[in-house]
Design an enzyme around this catalytic site. Structure first.
Site, mmCIF file in Angstrom:
data_model
loop_
_atom_site.group_PDB
_atom_site.id
_atom_site.type_symbol
_atom_site.label_atom_id
_atom_site.label_comp_id
_atom_site.label_asym_id
_atom_site.label_seq_id
_atom_site.Cartn_x
_atom_site.Cartn_y
_atom_site.Cartn_z
ATOM 1 N N THR A 150 0.725 -1.206 0.546
ATOM 2 C CA THR A 150 -0.189 -0.071 -0.283
ATOM 3 C C THR A 150 1.154 0.933 0.300
ATOM 4 O O THR A 150 1.267 1.284 -1.040
ATOM 5 C CB THR A 150 -1.221 0.179 1.649
ATOM 6 O OG1 THR A 150 -0.195 -0.186 2.228
ATOM 7 C CG2 THR A 150 -1.869 -0.722 0.769
ATOM 8 N N LYS B 153 3.810 -7.043 3.857
ATOM 9 C CA LYS B 153 3.615 -5.868 3.782
ATOM 10 C C LYS B 153 4.462 -5.123 5.250
ATOM 11 O O LYS B 153 4.207 -5.594 5.909
ATOM 12 C CB LYS B 153 2.798 -5.358 2.714
ATOM 13 C CG LYS B 153 1.599 -5.591 4.115
ATOM 14 C CD LYS B 153 0.128 -5.488 3.407
ATOM 15 C CE LYS B 153 -0.250 -3.616 3.115
ATOM 16 N NZ LYS B 153 0.211 -2.912 3.511
ATOM 17 N N THR C 19 -1.419 -1.973 8.338
ATOM 18 C CA THR C 19 -1.653 -3.314 8.373
ATOM 19 C C THR C 19 -0.763 -4.378 7.859
ATOM 20 O O THR C 19 0.501 -3.773 7.591
ATOM 21 C CB THR C 19 -3.093 -3.802 7.429
ATOM 22 O OG1 THR C 19 -4.786 -3.340 7.999
ATOM 23 C CG2 THR C 19 -2.931 -5.503 6.819
ATOM 24 N N ASN D 90 0.783 9.669 9.500
ATOM 25 C CA ASN D 90 -0.800 10.240 9.500
ATOM 26 C C ASN D 90 -1.724 11.403 9.673
ATOM 27 O O ASN D 90 -2.977 10.821 10.276
ATOM 28 C CB ASN D 90 -0.505 9.161 10.771
ATOM 29 C CG ASN D 90 -0.223 7.969 10.652
ATOM 30 O OD1 ASN D 90 -0.599 6.927 10.020
ATOM 31 N ND2 ASN D 90 1.483 7.503 11.452
ATOM 32 N N GLU E 2 6.736 3.790 8.926
ATOM 33 C CA GLU E 2 6.072 4.985 9.110
ATOM 34 C C GLU E 2 6.660 6.125 9.362
ATOM 35 O O GLU E 2 7.569 6.402 10.189
ATOM 36 C CB GLU E 2 4.472 5.406 9.131
ATOM 37 C CG GLU E 2 3.369 4.577 8.231
ATOM 38 C CD GLU E 2 2.173 4.323 9.295
ATOM 39 O OE1 GLU E 2 2.014 5.293 10.158
ATOM 40 O OE2 GLU E 2 1.400 3.761 8.461
#
Lengths: 471, 471
Positions: free
Chosen positions: A193, A222, A233, A465, A325
Site C-alpha cells: 500500500t 507488506k 496492516t 498519519n 511510517e
C-alpha cells in the site's frame, strides 16, 4: 543438525534494482534499495500472479490484485488478527480453516487498496466471491465444495471492494501466473500500500531426513505504511515445497509468528486485517519422503523447521519494521535475565510502545531513563505483577555499539558515559538496547531472553498519519 | 443532598491575569489564560509558601521549592505511582504513610527541577532530610518522631538534588508562608516544570451534617509537560478544612483518583514520580462537628464528599490534559453501554493511547475507523476477553457537535455524514466522542459508562520530546 541455509538473494546487497528506482511514483530511499532482492530460490509447484484490477485509485500504476497458489492441493495455515472489527477476509479465511483444517488448500488471493472492513454481509459476500471465482479459475478439475483459497485485503477501510472489477480481472490474474523471480517480486509490489519498497525474501534449507534435497521457502510481506483511514496492516504469505501436515504447519506457523510478527511494534495499534499465512505442497520431496509431522511426537524435521521458519519469519518481520511510517531508526530491544520468555516478551513490548522513549531516540538521545520508566510500569496489572521480576538494584541497561556494550545503568547504578561516543552511536540507523533484569540469585536458574523490533517516532510519522505537512 | 458548590475563581473567566502573561520566560498561550484563577476560596488553617532554591537551572526565574502545611495536625492521604523505578519522594512518602496511617500529618514539601530518581540511598537520604528539616522548621513544638511532611519531586531524572541549597532555603520557605490567593498561585508556579500555565483551583462546599458551614477545597497540580529526560510527571496536592478521618480520607482520595487522574492519558507513559496527596484539617468545622468517617458505615457526609471530590479532582486532571505537550485538542472519550465500569474504563484507556487515532485527530480527521480498530483490540489479553462485551453489530460511534450527536457508525453500519459539518466540528478545540457498546439485549441490564480525557498527537509533541525542531 544438518541445516544448510543459503540466502542467494542477499548476495547482491549493494546492487541497485533498477526496476524499483521509482515505486508507486516515488523514488525508493537509497537505504532501502539493498533490501530488494535481485534473485531468489522459489519453492517448486507454486505460481504467483498479479494484475491491476482498479482497486487502488486511478492514477496509481501499481498492481493491486495477486494470487499465490500451489499447482496441487497443499497444507495451509493462518494466524489471524484477533481484532473484533476484523475485515471480511479474516472472517472468510477463519471459516475456511475451520471447514478444512488446513488440508487440500491451494493458496491465497489478495488485494491492496481496500481493507473491506465495516462492510457487513455485502462485504463478506464480496470476499467469498473473490475466493470462489479465483479458485474455480485455477481449478485443476477436482470438484471443490466452496473455495480452496484464502482471502486477504489491505487498504482503506469502511468501503466496498469494486467487486465487479475484481471478478472481471481474475482470469487475467490467473493467466499472469508463473514462478520466476519477477513474478514473485511483482506480487510483492501488488501486496503493498504505502510501502516504500516491495518485501520479498527466499531461502533454501534441507531437512535431517533428506539432507540431499534443497527445499525452498519464499515469503511476501507488506509494511506498516499508513493506510487511509490510518490503519496499519501487516500481511504475510509464506510458501515452501517441503512436505508438512496441516496440523504441523499450523503449529509451526503459530510458533514462528510468536517469535517474529508478534515481536514488532510500529505504533502499538493492532490492525483489523493482519494475517500471516503459510502453504506447504511437498513438491520438492521425493515420493518416499514423509510429511513433517508432530504426531505422535515432533520429528527431527519438525524441530529443524521450527528453527528455519523462526529465522525466516523474523527476517520478514524486520523488513516490515524497516519500512515503518516515517521512521529513521531500526531498533532492537533485547530483554534478558527474565524468569520466563513471556515476561521478557511483555516487557519488551511495553518498551517498544513507549512513545516518549521512541520520540527521544528520534532526537538521538538514547533516553535510557525512558526505558526504565517503561520497564518500571511494564508489569503493572499483568499476571507477572508482584513476582519480583523487576528489581531496580539488579537492573542493567546498555546499548550495543558494534560488538561492544555501552552501559548506562549497572545493577541500578548510573554509569558515567562518554558523550562523544554516544553521539556517534546514536547517529547509526540500527540501534540495539539490552535490558538485563538479572532475575533471582541462584546460579541454577534458567533465565530467558526476548527480542523485539521497533522504530523511532518522528515528525514524518505525524505528517503521514495526520496529513499535516511540516516539511 | 444539601451540596452547594461555588466556583468563585471562574467568575472572571475572561480576565487576563497580568502576572502570568509571561511564564518561565514564555508567553502564556491566549487560550490558556482563562484557566488561571484570579481569586479563590482557600481552606482555613493551611499556609503555603514558595521560593527559588536554585534547583532549576540558573536563569530560570520560577520558584522551585514549595510547602503546603496545615497549622495543626491533619489527616493525610496519598495515591502513589506503582512504577518500580519510583523516585525517592515516593519511597519516603509511602514509608511515612505506613508509619502514621495518615494521622497527625502537617502537609507536603515539594520541589520542581529534579526528579530524584535512580539516585540510590543518597537520594533517599536527601528526600528524608528535606522532609525532616522542613517539618522541624514549621514545628509548633510537638515532639515529632520523624517527619510529618510528605515529600514530592518532579524534574530531571538520574541526578542528585542540590540538597545543601534546598536545606539552606527551607527557613526562607517557611517565612514565605501565607494563605492568600497569591500564595497559592505562586505555589502552583513552583510546582511547574514545562507547564505553560500554573494549575490551581478552589471551591466551597457544605456537608449534610453542617449545611451552614462553608468548607473549602483547594488543589494544586502540574501538567504533563516534558521533563528532561522525557518523563512526564503529574503531581497533585489537595487541601480541605473539612474534618475527615485518615481512613475515610484515603478511601475518598483513592476513589476520586480512579475517576479523575486515572482517567487521563497524554502519551501513555506512567511516570516514576506521579503522586496525588490530600490533607484535611477540620479547621472550618465547629467543635461539635464529627469527622467524616466510613466506620461503622459511610456517613451521608462521606457520600457527599465522594461526589464533591470526584468532580473537583476531575477538574484538576482536566487542567493537566489541557496543558498536554504540544497538543492542539482536548478530547473527551465516553464509553457507554458496558456491562461494567471497569471494562468501559479499560476500553477508553486503550482508545486514549491509540497513537494513530490521536495523530489523525491532529489532522482534523475524526478518524472513527481508528477508534474502532482500537476498540477491536482493546480487550485482548485482558480479563474481559471472550465475554462478548464488544459486538460489532451492536456498536455505535458518534461525536458531539455542541449538544447534538453526529453518528459515524450506528449498530455496526456506517452512516453517511455531512463533510462540511464534520470539518466545522473538528476545528473546535474541544472534541467529544461517544462509543456505545449496547451490551446485552435485556432492558433490565444496568449499563455502565466511563469517561477519559486525552489530547491529539502533534508535530509539536515530537519536537518537545525529541529536541528536533521543525518549525
Amino acid at each position: 543438525m544438518s541445516l544448510r541455509l543459503t540466502r542467494p538473494q542477499f548476495r547482491n546487497f549493494s546492487t541497485k534494482f533498477d526496476k524499483f528506482e521509482l515505486y508507486g511514483g516515488r523514488p525508493i530511499p537509497a537505504n532501502k534499495q539493498r533490501l530488494i532482492p535481485t534473485s531468489g530460490s522459489y519453492p517448486k509447484g507454486f505460481n504467483v500472479g498479479s494484475t491491476r484490477a482498479g482497486i487502488k485509485p486511478a492514477g496509481n500504476v501499481q498492481p493491486d490484485l495477486l494470487i499465490v497458489a500451489s499447482d496441487t492441493p497443499a497444507s495451509g495455515a493462518a494466524v489471524l488478527t484477533k481484532n473484533e472489527f476484523c475485515a471480511a477476509s479474516v472472517t472468510v479465511t477463519r471459516e475456511l480453516m475451520r471447514r478444512t483444517n488446513g488440508a487440500r488448500l491451494r493458496g491465497v488471493i489478495a488485494n491492496s487498496g481496500c481493507a473491506n472492513t465495516l462492510t457487513g454481509q455485502a462485504g463478506l459476500d464480496d470476499a467469498i466471491a473473490m475466493g470462489r471465482v479465483a479458485a474455480k479459475c485455477i481449478s485443476t478439475g477436482t470438484a471443490d465444495k466452496g473455495s480452496s483459497l484464502m482471502v486477504m485485503h489491505t487498504g482503506a477501510g469502511a468501503q466496498r471492494l469494486p467487486i465487479d472489477n475484481v471478478l472481471h480481472h481474475i482470469p487475467k490474474l490467473a493467466q499472469s501466473m508463473g514462478n520466476t523471480h519477477d513474478h514473485w517480486l511483482e506480487a510483492a509490489v501488488a501486496l503493498s500500500t504505502t510501502d516504500t519498497y516491495p518485501k520479498l525474501i527466499s531461502r533454501t534449507f534441507s531437512l535431517p531426513s533428506a539432507p540431499q534435497i534443497n527445499f525452498s521457502l519464499a515469503g511476501l510481506t507488506k509494511g506498516a505504511g499508513m493506510v487511509h483511514p490510518n490503519m496499519a496492516t501487516t500481511l504475510g504469505i509464506i510458501c515452501t515445497d517441503a512436505p508438512i501436515t496441516p496440523t504441523a504447519l499450523q503449529i509451526l506457523l503459530r510458533g514462528a509468528a510468536s517469535k517474529s510478527y508478534n515481536c514488532i511494534s510500529i505504533d502499538g495499534d493492532t490492525s483489523t486485517n493482519d494475517m500471516v499465512t503459510m502453504f506447504a505442497n511437498g513438491a520438492a520431496a521425493s515420493s518416499s519422503q514423509p510429511a513433517v509431522d508432530v504426531s505422535p511426537e515432533p520429528s527431527a524435521d519438525f524441530v529443524a523447521l521450527q528453527h528455519v521458519l523462526s529465522g525466516f519469519m523474523s527476517d520478514m518481520a524486520k523488513l516490515v519494521v524497516r519500512d515503518a511510517e516515517g521512521a529513521s531508526k531500526f531498533i532492537t530491544i533485547r530483554v534478558r535475565g527474565s524468569p520466563s520468555y513471556d515476561a521478557a516478551h511483555h516487557i519488551a513490548s511495553v518498551i517498544a510502545r513507549s512513545v516518549l522513549w521512541k520520540t527521544g531516540i528520534y532526537g538521538l538521545d538514547p533516553n535510557w531513563h525512558g526505558i526504565l520508566a517503561a520497564l518500571g510500569y511494564s508489569l503493572l496489572d499483568t499476571s507477572f505483577a508482584g513476582q519480583g521480576i523487576i528489581i531496580p538494584e539488579q537492573t542493567s541497561v546498555s546499548f550495543m555499539d558494534g560488538r561492544e556494550a555501552v552501559k548506562f545503568l549497572d545493577r541500578g547504578v548510573p554509569v558515567p558515559v562518554d558523550e562523544a561516543r554516544i553521539k556517534q552511536m546514536m547517529e547509526k540507523e540500527d540501534l540495539e538496547t539490552i535490558v538485563d533484569l538479572r532475575y533471582g540469585t541462584s546460579q541454577d536458574i534458567t533465565r530467558e531472553e526476548a527480542v523485539y523490533w521497533t522504530c523511532d517516532m518522528t515528525h514524518d510519522f505525524i505528517s503521514m498519519n495526520s496529513g499535516v505537512d511540516f516539511s
